[in-house]
Design a protein around this motif. Sequence first.
Motif, PDB file in Angstrom:
ATOM      1  N   ARG A 109      -0.278  -1.559  -8.133  1.00 45.80           N
ATOM      2  CA  ARG A 109      -0.831  -0.316  -7.596  1.00 45.80           C
ATOM      3  C   ARG A 109      -2.242  -0.496  -7.041  1.00 45.80           C
ATOM      4  NH1 ARG A 109       0.427   4.948  -7.584  1.00 45.80           N
ATOM      5  NH2 ARG A 109       2.185   4.722  -9.012  1.00 45.80           N
ATOM      6  N   GLY A 136       0.811  -1.214   0.000  1.00 50.23           N
ATOM      7  CA  GLY A 136       0.000   0.000   0.000  1.00 50.23           C
ATOM      8  C   GLY A 136       0.844   1.263   0.000  1.00 50.23           C
ATOM      9  N   ASP A 137       2.095   1.135  -0.406  1.00 50.70           N
ATOM     10  CA  ASP A 137       3.047   2.250  -0.360  1.00 50.70           C
ATOM     11  C   ASP A 137       3.095   2.948  -1.721  1.00 50.70           C
ATOM     12  OD1 ASP A 137       5.365   3.878  -0.331  1.00 50.70           O
ATOM     13  OD2 ASP A 137       6.294   2.602   1.186  1.00 50.70           O
ATOM     14  N   GLU A 138       2.503   4.130  -1.795  1.00 54.32           N
ATOM     15  CA  GLU A 138       2.431   4.849  -3.063  1.00 54.32           C
ATOM     16  C   GLU A 138       3.805   5.264  -3.579  1.00 54.32           C
ATOM     17  OE1 GLU A 138      -0.042   5.351  -5.082  1.00 54.32           O
ATOM     18  OE2 GLU A 138      -1.515   4.356  -3.809  1.00 54.32           O
ATOM     19  N   GLY A 141      -3.240  -3.055  -5.513  1.00 52.16           N
ATOM     20  CA  GLY A 141      -3.175  -3.896  -4.330  1.00 52.16           C
ATOM     21  C   GLY A 141      -3.581  -5.338  -4.538  1.00 52.16           C
TER      22      GLY A 141
END
Length: 275
Positions: free
Chosen positions: A239, A145-147, A241
């Motif tokens: 992206r 979940g790390d943009e 998830g």
Amino acid sequence: MTHSDVRESGGAWRAGGARRSGGADSTGVVRPPKTGELVARRLRRMIVEGELSDGDFLPHEAELLEQFGVSRPTLREGVRVLEAEGLVELRRGSRTGARVTAPGPEAVARPAGLQLQLGGATLADVYVARGSIEPPAARLLALTGDEERYDALRAALEHERGNLGDPDRFAVGSAQFHLRLVELSGNQTLAVMAGMIHEIILRQSRLAVREREERAPSIGQVHHEKALRSYEKLVSLVRSGQGEAAEGFWRRHLEVADELVLAGREATRVVDILD
């Protein structure tokens, strides 16, 4: 490590026998670690835990002698252990002493590559290993979940898009995209493993691209465009998830891509690629 730390470590061996594993001789008897090894262990921990950073110099010898409570030969033995590990660089004849040189992935890759050569590993071995490393990394990355990490993978994709039309640069960028995927997963063990085989993957990719360009340049361009579409799909899955979907998709992609890159070279030895 203080004066008493070293002495107590040695005393524990004298009093308690093999309570710690320092190594074994040819008879299988466990020996206690030498005091120089204990010094190296403490200095190594200082580097690993950030007390000493890359580029820092070790404290002056006199300070270390007082801190550790050991003889000068023992201290120098400990420092030489770290030098052999690539953790410090000794500047002979210099008053500045030993400088911390935190090794990069290449420090692991070189001996790993040598071991693969000595063991007679083939390209098929290496690509099977990659197929076991990258798909789980894709899943892990998707689940972070790390943009910022997603943006970094997208940046690697866009960099590779800019390599279209230059076969050699595309091969280099492709190998880098694969490595970046694993690095961004957050799993350090997978990243080290991927780094160990990166040079082999890179060299074989460039070789396969050159051979394909000599035979049919237009087909090579088609393959590159198809690879980019796969990279785009992976970035999209990551992206959003979708961990399981990303892992499954990347596994299938590698099966097809590896077949193209390895065609006729599965039994080629690593030594013939790295030589």
